[in-house]
Design an enzyme around this catalytic site. Structure first.
Site, short mmCIF file in Angstrom:
data_model
loop_
_atom_site.label_atom_id
_atom_site.label_comp_id
_atom_site.label_asym_id
_atom_site.label_seq_id
_atom_site.Cartn_x
_atom_site.Cartn_y
_atom_site.Cartn_z
N ASP A 1 0.90 -1.51 -0.14
CA ASP A 1 -0.08 -0.11 0.14
C ASP A 1 0.79 1.36 0.42
O ASP A 1 1.86 1.71 1.19
CB ASP A 1 -0.78 -0.01 1.46
CG ASP A 1 -2.21 0.65 0.66
OD1 ASP A 1 -1.79 2.07 0.61
OD2 ASP A 1 -3.73 0.52 2.12
N ASP B 1 -1.11 5.87 -6.99
CA ASP B 1 -2.29 4.79 -5.96
C ASP B 1 -2.03 3.02 -5.83
O ASP B 1 -2.16 2.89 -7.17
CB ASP B 1 -3.13 5.15 -4.90
CG ASP B 1 -4.28 4.02 -3.90
OD1 ASP B 1 -3.15 4.20 -2.63
OD2 ASP B 1 -4.88 3.80 -3.66
#
Ligand code: NAG
Ligand code: NAG
Ligand code: NAG
Length: 434
Positions: free
Chosen positions: A112, A314
């Site tokens: 992440d 992202d």
């Protein structure tokens, strides 16, 4: 493709794969594995033939993710009651194998890049699934006290007002989940590198469905992240190549440190938002559809540290989301250049007969100093039966009052994306990482 041809192709694939060495056994240590891939440790159902449904299911979590990314300024803890049992695949899309402790215990952590801290479920955790880190079996483990400086860097900190105590925190994740953890340190092994005294959250309880079952590797930019804690070891540089969603048998890779990065790579400046220190903002200046530079009011692209507006890259969102006016403009131009009629499929509102795909225009994202022409597989997705092709992007969901444009997984397949915080730039190069 007719059935016999399909069956034959599948059979041929099967043979070539059984003849080769087991791809999962021969993976390099920092392979990036899709959770639905063959080498996934989570034993998911095979996504074929309903691949598009699998993608849409994964993308169903995007609105919560966007809400979460948009709320990072407020850093409010979402309180959800603790409930054991979770949906195994209601997690990020890519995992990487790391080892925690001495001797190393293998964990498959979700990658992440918009989150700083690393955390892992620890033995005794309430609501966690089977694979947990056992501090008792590690000789290098130690807990961290509230009085230590690292402790002030975690979000959702709940230390006793006076006196000593374990550095305990409780925070939200993924928009619909929360976790309670104590900050601890132990060695973290990534490939051949062992990082000693790595501070991470040892999860004691979870609630919600989005907590990765074997933990999360925080690759954000903030103080608790991998880059910050490894200092000169990786000189603030890492890159990933995300394998194609459809490449069941393959994996991508995580590369740490400047030495392993491509020598030739186009770059764009990384923008820093002090209010959202974890996020990788870039300067998206325009979008082309075919030869047409789509008319977009620059105010929807502009970076604004105060409101959080701008564009981020992202690794946890599935399909790219633009603020409504940008998406509408891109979609309308795309529709002008492709033969309709158009229909919707889940989050995708521009699906058309796949036989018209040959005329589909190339979509290019223009970043400051870097033009990214999307390969077709990164801009179109096909329906299960293969009869429809859909523009694989969407507008930010209605209920998310978002000012943020998010360049997501599907658009990053088979690209090497390099994050260079030392030189404040992001590099992107085409790479067949499968
Ligand atoms: C770890 O060891 C401590 C101290 O011996 C013990 O109290 C605790 O129950 C152990 N935890 C687990 C999960 O085995
Ligand atoms: C986090 O704190 C909130 C509010 O105190 C609580 O409702 C929630 O259950 C906590 N989460 C966990 C996982 O302990
Ligand atoms: C983004 O790029 C444009 C065009 O090069 C430039 O005018 C603008 O100042 C840049 N924005 C930021 C925040 O750097």
């Amino acid at each position: 493709m007719d059935m016999p041809t399909k069956a034959l192709l599948f059979f041929a694939l099967l043979i070539s794969c059984t003849q080769a060495a087991d791809p999962c056994a021969t993976q390099s240590d920092l392979s990036i594995i899709h959770v639905y891939g063959k080498c996934s440790p989570f034993d998911p159902p095979k996504p074929e033939p309903n691949w598009v449904n699998t993608v849409l299911n994964m993308a169903a979590k995007d609105p919560a993710r966007l809400r979460y990314l948009s709320s990072l300024v407020a850093q409010k803890v979402v309180s959800v009651p603790i409930a054991p049992g979770q949906q195994v695949l209601g997690i990020g899309n890519y995992v990487v194998r790391v080892k925690l402790g001495t001797p190393g215990q293998t964990m498959y952590m979700v990658l992440d890049n918009s989150y700083d801290a690393t955390w892992a479920p620890c033995a005794g955790c309430t609501g966690c699934s089977s694979t947990m880190f056992s501090p008792n079996s590690s000789t290098s483990y130690s807990s961290l006290d509230c009085s230590l400086p690292q402790c002030t860097q975690v979000q959702g900190l709940q230390c006793p007002a006076t006196g000593a105590g374990a550095c305990f925190f409780n925070r939200s994740y993924g928009g619909d989940s929360s976790l309670a953890a104590t900050l601890v340190k132990d060695s973290l092994t990534l490939g051949k590198d062992a990082v000693s005294n790595y501070a991470f959250g040892c999860i004691t309880a979870i609630s919600g469905r989005s907590i990765p079952p074997e933990g999360l590797l925080g690759l954000g930019r903030g103080p608790m992240s991998l880059l910050s804690q490894t200092g000169s070891l990786y000189s603030g540089v890492f890159s990933y190549c995300l394998p194609s969603f459809r490449s069941y048998y393959f994996s991508g890779s995580l590369k740490l440190g400047p030495a392993s990065q491509p020598k030739r790579i186009q770059t764009t400046p990384l923008l820093k938002n002090p209010h959202r220190p974890s996020l990788y903002y870039v300067n998206l200046t325009g979008i082309s559809v075919g030869r047409v530079l789509v008319p977009i009011d620059p105010k929807f692209l502009a970076f604004n540290p105060t409101t959080g507006a701008g564009t981020i890259i992202d690794s946890g969102t599935v399909i790219t989301r633009f603020v409504q006016p940008i998406y509408t403009a891109v979609r309308d131009e795309f529709r002008k250049q492709v033969q309709g009629p158009f229909s919707s499929l889940g989050a995708f509102d521009t699906c058309f007969t796949a036989t018209n795909e040959a005329a589909a225009p190339i979509i290019a994202f223009h970043f400051q100093g870097l033009d990214l022409k999307l390969p077709l597989e990164n801009s179109l997705i096909h329906s299960s039966a293969g009869s429809l092709a859909c523009l694989a992007m969407a507008a930010a969901p209605n209920n998310v009052n978002s000012v943020l444009n998010v360049i997501a997984n599907l658009q990053q397949q088979n690209l090497r994306v390099m994050f260079d915080t030392a030189n404040s730039q992001i590099g992107i190069a085409r790479e067949l990482c499968n």
